[in-house]
Design an enzyme around this catalytic site. Sequence first.
Site, short mmCIF file in Angstrom:
data_model
loop_
_atom_site.label_atom_id
_atom_site.label_comp_id
_atom_site.label_asym_id
_atom_site.label_seq_id
_atom_site.Cartn_x
_atom_site.Cartn_y
_atom_site.Cartn_z
N ASP A 249 -11.07 -85.48 -8.30
CA ASP A 249 -10.07 -86.73 -8.21
C ASP A 249 -10.47 -87.65 -7.28
OD1 ASP A 249 -7.85 -88.10 -8.97
OD2 ASP A 249 -6.54 -86.49 -8.62
N LYS B 270 -6.06 -84.61 -1.62
CA LYS B 270 -7.06 -85.92 -1.80
C LYS B 270 -6.39 -86.99 -1.46
CE LYS B 270 -4.90 -87.39 -5.87
NZ LYS B 270 -4.74 -88.57 -6.27
N SER C 116 -6.10 -97.28 -6.47
CA SER C 116 -5.23 -96.00 -5.86
C SER C 116 -4.60 -96.56 -4.62
CB SER C 116 -6.63 -95.30 -5.13
OG SER C 116 -6.11 -94.61 -3.91
N ASN D 38 -3.09 -95.00 -2.11
CA ASN D 38 -3.60 -94.21 -0.93
C ASN D 38 -4.83 -95.02 -0.27
OD1 ASN D 38 -1.90 -91.75 -0.44
ND2 ASN D 38 -2.69 -91.54 -2.87
N GLU E 88 1.43 -91.12 -1.04
CA GLU E 88 1.91 -89.82 -0.81
C GLU E 88 1.01 -89.38 0.44
OE1 GLU E 88 4.17 -88.16 -1.58
OE2 GLU E 88 5.06 -88.27 -3.61
N TRP F 215 3.70 -93.18 -12.72
CA TRP F 215 3.08 -92.00 -13.40
C TRP F 215 4.19 -91.43 -14.38
CZ3 TRP F 215 -1.29 -90.67 -14.54
CH2 TRP F 215 -1.59 -89.20 -15.35
N LYS G 229 2.14 -85.06 -6.30
CA LYS G 229 0.89 -84.25 -5.43
C LYS G 229 1.51 -84.34 -4.01
CE LYS G 229 -2.53 -85.54 -9.02
NZ LYS G 229 -3.47 -86.48 -9.17
N GLY H 56 -5.02 -83.46 -11.24
CA GLY H 56 -6.41 -84.17 -11.65
C GLY H 56 -6.63 -85.73 -12.01
#
Length: 336
Positions: free
Chosen positions: A254, A202, A264, A266, A284, A26, A118, A147
């Site tokens: 999200d 999330k 993703s 996660n 995370e 990111w 996040k 987001g």
Amino acid sequence: MAINYVIPMDYTRRKTRVTVVGCGRWGSFLAWYADQLGHKVTVYGKQGEISYEQLAMSRKNEYVTFSKNIELTTDLGAAIRSAEIVLVSVPSQAFRDVLGDIRAKADMKGKYMVTCMKGIEISTGKRLTEVAIELGIDAQKLAVWAGPGHVQEFTQGNPNCMLIDGYDRTTVEHIIDTFKSPLIRFYYGSDVIGTEIGAAAKNVMGIVAGVLDGMNLTTLKGALMARGSREVARLIERLGGNPLSAYGLCHIGDYETTLFSTHSHNRAWGENYALGKKFDRLAEGVHTARAMAILADECDVDMPITKAVNTMILDKMAPRAVMEQLFDRSLKEDLR
């Protein structure tokens, strides 16, 4: 990977000196994006850190290619001093240490700081802006970037909607004006508590979604979305935020990028766990599950899914056993 998309610039804006702290997926995207908007971009990374060294050597990674305009440095003090806006994108559990380094090497007075990751600090249960304020960052100059959106999609020109929140409306408006484009449509946030909790939570639901994929129970994701967002709303409300934030861009908005996308981390972590495999990239949600389970106990909030994820990870439980425990709970009203 080659980057072919170029953001069309059919409008003008004030060019801003932007420093990005962090060279991961990111962070490198944020630098690429800010450069695309015509801002003067500096990227800070630690010497010897693989993500930084790769960019320094080749000016690209698997996600983005940097233009010659982006400056790379291992001098944190110089990177901060040159900035008007500091975007921080580091693992959430490392945020306190990074802020400590910034305080020791530069003065943040008059500068804006935007948290772009996040998570919740495990050791204190604090939101990331709470950590920043505790370490002397001016709350009126502090913002949260949250987001949906994956680097792999943005760099191919696929747009999305995101959210900027903060303690001061003028700051929120300034950050949005600085970074808005045809690639990202921003919305104004007005609930920092809800935005930070929802954004962090999330990732926990993303782990559950991955576990369901690994168990060939993808059809349960609908129930996960309904019940997961409900328990997150309860925690947000107990902490003093707006429970409706759980149904906005920071959380349920999200879900597609976190619960369904192959990009993703996660979701991938959860799927690999269910399959008995290891996933070696940052997820995370693993840390956030622990932090949120602690918060749930402290606040006396019913969060069965979050606590089940945390127990599964800590006790290395089989996913099937965890699911059976959740299904065996006493019956509840749907909307409570």
